[in-house]
Design a protein around this motif. Sequence first.
Motif, PDB file in Angstrom:
ATOM      1  N   ARG A 179      40.389  39.999  87.438  1.00  0.00           N
ATOM      2  CA  ARG A 179      40.804  41.016  88.396  1.00  0.00           C
ATOM      3  C   ARG A 179      42.250  41.416  88.139  1.00  0.00           C
ATOM      4  O   ARG A 179      43.032  40.638  87.593  1.00  0.00           O
ATOM      5  CB  ARG A 179      40.624  40.494  89.823  1.00  0.00           C
ATOM      6  CG  ARG A 179      40.310  41.568  90.842  1.00  0.00           C
ATOM      7  CD  ARG A 179      39.851  40.951  92.135  1.00  0.00           C
ATOM      8  NE  ARG A 179      40.785  39.938  92.627  1.00  0.00           N
ATOM      9  CZ  ARG A 179      40.498  39.037  93.558  1.00  0.00           C
ATOM     10  NH1 ARG A 179      39.289  39.009  94.068  1.00  0.00           N
ATOM     11  NH2 ARG A 179      41.389  38.164  93.946  1.00  0.00           N
ATOM     12  N   TYR A 180      42.600  42.641  88.534  1.00  0.00           N
ATOM     13  CA  TYR A 180      43.923  43.174  88.203  1.00  0.00           C
ATOM     14  C   TYR A 180      45.053  42.403  88.868  1.00  0.00           C
ATOM     15  O   TYR A 180      46.136  42.262  88.296  1.00  0.00           O
ATOM     16  CB  TYR A 180      44.007  44.659  88.563  1.00  0.00           C
ATOM     17  CG  TYR A 180      43.368  45.032  89.886  1.00  0.00           C
ATOM     18  CD1 TYR A 180      44.086  45.019  91.073  1.00  0.00           C
ATOM     19  CD2 TYR A 180      42.030  45.390  89.943  1.00  0.00           C
ATOM     20  CE1 TYR A 180      43.503  45.360  92.268  1.00  0.00           C
ATOM     21  CE2 TYR A 180      41.431  45.734  91.145  1.00  0.00           C
ATOM     22  CZ  TYR A 180      42.173  45.722  92.306  1.00  0.00           C
ATOM     23  OH  TYR A 180      41.587  46.040  93.503  1.00  0.00           O
ATOM     24  N   ASP A 181      44.851  41.873  90.077  1.00  0.00           N
ATOM     25  CA  ASP A 181      45.905  41.090  90.711  1.00  0.00           C
ATOM     26  C   ASP A 181      46.095  39.749  90.004  1.00  0.00           C
ATOM     27  O   ASP A 181      47.217  39.241  89.896  1.00  0.00           O
ATOM     28  CB  ASP A 181      45.610  40.875  92.197  1.00  0.00           C
ATOM     29  CG  ASP A 181      44.317  40.095  92.406  1.00  0.00           C
ATOM     30  OD1 ASP A 181      43.290  40.509  91.843  1.00  0.00           O
ATOM     31  OD2 ASP A 181      44.334  39.065  93.099  1.00  0.00           O
ATOM     32  N   THR A 182      45.002  39.181  89.473  1.00  0.00           N
ATOM     33  CA  THR A 182      45.112  37.944  88.692  1.00  0.00           C
ATOM     34  C   THR A 182      45.838  38.206  87.383  1.00  0.00           C
ATOM     35  O   THR A 182      46.646  37.382  86.933  1.00  0.00           O
ATOM     36  CB  THR A 182      43.720  37.362  88.419  1.00  0.00           C
ATOM     37  OG1 THR A 182      43.003  37.240  89.661  1.00  0.00           O
ATOM     38  CG2 THR A 182      43.813  36.011  87.758  1.00  0.00           C
ATOM     39  N   LEU A 183      45.566  39.344  86.756  1.00  0.00           N
ATOM     40  CA  LEU A 183      46.271  39.709  85.527  1.00  0.00           C
ATOM     41  C   LEU A 183      47.766  39.867  85.777  1.00  0.00           C
ATOM     42  O   LEU A 183      48.592  39.440  84.963  1.00  0.00           O
ATOM     43  CB  LEU A 183      45.678  41.000  84.965  1.00  0.00           C
ATOM     44  CG  LEU A 183      46.328  41.567  83.709  1.00  0.00           C
ATOM     45  CD1 LEU A 183      46.278  40.569  82.571  1.00  0.00           C
ATOM     46  CD2 LEU A 183      45.657  42.874  83.309  1.00  0.00           C
ATOM     47  N   ALA A 184      48.135  40.448  86.899  1.00  0.00           N
ATOM     48  CA  ALA A 184      49.550  40.592  87.234  1.00  0.00           C
ATOM     49  C   ALA A 184      50.221  39.230  87.411  1.00  0.00           C
ATOM     50  O   ALA A 184      51.359  39.024  86.975  1.00  0.00           O
ATOM     51  CB  ALA A 184      49.702  41.431  88.505  1.00  0.00           C
ATOM     52  N   GLN A 185      49.507  38.287  88.031  1.00  0.00           N
ATOM     53  CA  GLN A 185      50.071  36.944  88.190  1.00  0.00           C
ATOM     54  C   GLN A 185      50.219  36.237  86.844  1.00  0.00           C
ATOM     55  O   GLN A 185      51.169  35.475  86.638  1.00  0.00           O
ATOM     56  CB  GLN A 185      49.191  36.122  89.114  1.00  0.00           C
ATOM     57  CG  GLN A 185      49.218  36.589  90.561  1.00  0.00           C
ATOM     58  CD  GLN A 185      48.676  35.548  91.513  1.00  0.00           C
ATOM     59  OE1 GLN A 185      48.816  34.353  91.288  1.00  0.00           O
ATOM     60  NE2 GLN A 185      48.057  36.000  92.583  1.00  0.00           N
ATOM     61  N   MET A 186      49.291  36.504  85.923  1.00  0.00           N
ATOM     62  CA  MET A 186      49.398  35.899  84.597  1.00  0.00           C
ATOM     63  C   MET A 186      50.670  36.364  83.890  1.00  0.00           C
ATOM     64  O   MET A 186      51.385  35.564  83.269  1.00  0.00           O
ATOM     65  CB  MET A 186      48.161  36.247  83.755  1.00  0.00           C
ATOM     66  CG  MET A 186      46.882  35.600  84.228  1.00  0.00           C
ATOM     67  SD  MET A 186      45.445  36.125  83.253  1.00  0.00           S
ATOM     68  CE  MET A 186      45.904  35.486  81.641  1.00  0.00           C
ATOM     69  N   LEU A 187      50.957  37.659  83.953  1.00  0.00           N
ATOM     70  CA  LEU A 187      52.163  38.186  83.312  1.00  0.00           C
ATOM     71  C   LEU A 187      53.422  37.598  83.943  1.00  0.00           C
ATOM     72  O   LEU A 187      54.418  37.354  83.252  1.00  0.00           O
ATOM     73  CB  LEU A 187      52.184  39.706  83.413  1.00  0.00           C
ATOM     74  CG  LEU A 187      51.021  40.448  82.729  1.00  0.00           C
ATOM     75  CD1 LEU A 187      51.137  41.942  82.971  1.00  0.00           C
ATOM     76  CD2 LEU A 187      51.000  40.149  81.243  1.00  0.00           C
ATOM     77  N   THR A 188      53.372  37.362  85.251  1.00  0.00           N
ATOM     78  CA  THR A 188      54.545  36.792  85.929  1.00  0.00           C
ATOM     79  C   THR A 188      54.704  35.306  85.611  1.00  0.00           C
ATOM     80  O   THR A 188      55.808  34.839  85.307  1.00  0.00           O
ATOM     81  CB  THR A 188      54.408  36.995  87.450  1.00  0.00           C
ATOM     82  OG1 THR A 188      54.288  38.392  87.730  1.00  0.00           O
ATOM     83  CG2 THR A 188      55.638  36.443  88.168  1.00  0.00           C
ATOM     84  N   LEU A 189      53.605  34.555  85.667  1.00  0.00           N
ATOM     85  CA  LEU A 189      53.688  33.116  85.416  1.00  0.00           C
ATOM     86  C   LEU A 189      54.066  32.819  83.966  1.00  0.00           C
ATOM     87  O   LEU A 189      54.723  31.805  83.695  1.00  0.00           O
ATOM     88  CB  LEU A 189      52.353  32.458  85.750  1.00  0.00           C
ATOM     89  CG  LEU A 189      51.952  32.448  87.231  1.00  0.00           C
ATOM     90  CD1 LEU A 189      50.527  31.933  87.401  1.00  0.00           C
ATOM     91  CD2 LEU A 189      52.923  31.590  88.036  1.00  0.00           C
ATOM     92  N   ALA A 190      53.671  33.675  83.028  1.00  0.00           N
ATOM     93  CA  ALA A 190      54.023  33.471  81.621  1.00  0.00           C
ATOM     94  C   ALA A 190      55.397  34.021  81.283  1.00  0.00           C
ATOM     95  O   ALA A 190      55.826  33.905  80.127  1.00  0.00           O
ATOM     96  CB  ALA A 190      52.968  34.115  80.723  1.00  0.00           C
ATOM     97  N   ASN A 191      56.068  34.639  82.254  1.00  0.00           N
ATOM     98  CA  ASN A 191      57.429  35.164  82.062  1.00  0.00           C
ATOM     99  C   ASN A 191      57.479  36.136  80.878  1.00  0.00           C
ATOM    100  O   ASN A 191      58.338  36.045  79.997  1.00  0.00           O
ATOM    101  CB  ASN A 191      58.418  34.013  81.847  1.00  0.00           C
ATOM    102  CG  ASN A 191      59.870  34.484  81.947  1.00  0.00           C
ATOM    103  OD1 ASN A 191      60.161  35.477  82.619  1.00  0.00           O
ATOM    104  ND2 ASN A 191      60.785  33.791  81.275  1.00  0.00           N
ATOM    105  N   ILE A 192      56.555  37.086  80.873  1.00  0.00           N
ATOM    106  CA  ILE A 192      56.513  38.082  79.803  1.00  0.00           C
ATOM    107  C   ILE A 192      57.634  39.090  80.024  1.00  0.00           C
ATOM    108  O   ILE A 192      57.741  39.693  81.088  1.00  0.00           O
ATOM    109  CB  ILE A 192      55.150  38.794  79.778  1.00  0.00           C
ATOM    110  CG1 ILE A 192      54.019  37.766  79.701  1.00  0.00           C
ATOM    111  CG2 ILE A 192      55.078  39.763  78.611  1.00  0.00           C
ATOM    112  CD1 ILE A 192      54.059  36.907  78.472  1.00  0.00           C
ATOM    113  N   HIS A 193      58.468  39.271  79.024  1.00  0.00           N
ATOM    114  CA  HIS A 193      59.569  40.232  79.111  1.00  0.00           C
ATOM    115  C   HIS A 193      59.931  40.704  77.711  1.00  0.00           C
ATOM    116  O   HIS A 193      59.485  40.138  76.708  1.00  0.00           O
ATOM    117  CB  HIS A 193      60.787  39.601  79.797  1.00  0.00           C
ATOM    118  CG  HIS A 193      61.327  38.400  79.082  1.00  0.00           C
ATOM    119  ND1 HIS A 193      60.811  37.137  79.266  1.00  0.00           N
ATOM    120  CD2 HIS A 193      62.319  38.270  78.158  1.00  0.00           C
ATOM    121  CE1 HIS A 193      61.467  36.278  78.507  1.00  0.00           C
ATOM    122  NE2 HIS A 193      62.384  36.945  77.809  1.00  0.00           N
TER     123      HIS A 193
END
Length: 447
Positions: A179-193
């Motif tokens: 789900r899109y909200d889970t994908l957003a949490q993945m990007l945040t938890l992995a500290n993608i920048h």
Amino acid sequence: IMADNGDDDSQYRMKEGDYVVLKRGDIFKAAQIVAKKKVIFEKQWFFLDNAVGHLYNSTFEIHSGQLQLKKTSDTGGSADSKEAAGVDNRNIVDDGKSQKLTRDDIEMLKEKGLKGQEIIQQLIDNSSTFKDKTEYAQDKYIKKKKKKYENSVTLLKPSCRILAMMYHGREPGKICHLRYDTLAQMLTLANIHAGSKVVVFETCAGLVLGAVMERMGGFGSVVQMYPGGGPVRAGVDSFGFPAHFHHTLHEFPLCRVNALLNGTLEAAGKDPGNSRAVQRNSVWRPELLTLRARSQRSQRRGRRRDEQEKKQRLDERRKKLSAAAAVLEGRNADGLVIASRFHPCPVLMGLLPLLAPSRPFVVYSQYKEPLVECYSKLKEQGGTVNLQLTNTWLRHYQVLPNRTHPVLLMSGGGGYLLSGTTVASGPSKPGQSKPCFSNCRTCDSAV
């Protein structure tokens, strides 16, 4: 939408070859603007040629397979005008006789070229119960008829959120029901920048990989680990990234991870096909100019051409393998993202050594049990801290005057996430086994 009065708004305008997302209500579909190419969306076909030069988020009407820009004044209309409303709906009987227009009459209106709003107004005028409905029921009726008869489509610029909603709504199985909200949490938890070095292993049609690339903005390095013969990136193409974004993308086979960690990776090899071609070439003699000899010569030329193309592809693949190995051999990746249909435990244990200390990792699974096994294994092995196993709960709300309430239909679950941070650990314990990627088929067992 950006105001149409600037000179540098070309990046906000659609061009031929760009990828767009078609939207009608809650339905999405990705497409590429190609001249004279027919696109089928919601049982309608049309061409996207007329969209070139217009701003993204523009709404078009479909007439005879062509797009016509919908004017701002057309967004309202007579169908939205408020009529006298009843107090309640207690005296309304749904017997199917309240509408005077038949299906044939509506088809005749369509053949005459009436627009969707005009057809809706005709339905309202010929409904004997519309004026007796409450104001809320009238709005609901008009909204339902608009969804059925309006031939409008909105062209959106692709983004991580829009494509995630599109896949989740149309083909959730292709993205492991991510789900899109889970994908957003993945990007945040992995500290993608921007500027980071990220390792990605996913079987979600390239959606997770594209989301990571979008968040990094074309700066840094992304290494896609893939099982089997080659990577799958169908979703990455739908993002429509510029060329320099793909310069940061590398690929590495999962079955070569052990060789990379042990320092025995061999990127070069011999190609015996070239020597065979030389031997076959020496057999030909100029005096054999018969029809059969000419046919054999053309066949040999075709084989040599195929062997040269095969050699070029092999050389290109070796270059990509060497470039990815150069990025990974330092074992200093800044993040690890895993989202696949395979069991995550052997994949996670095999890829964690590629991370530098104090770096985050996140693993997605549609089910909880595989991540529980990963959690127990990491606790037993050590080398990680701040382990968290979570799942998200999402529910949409309807927000309207005097009618704000949760939407009745909602997603049953958005999957589970296991996240943590690596730390520098001591020597491995005696008897501790390492995961083996010598054969990619060992990782091909779905949960």
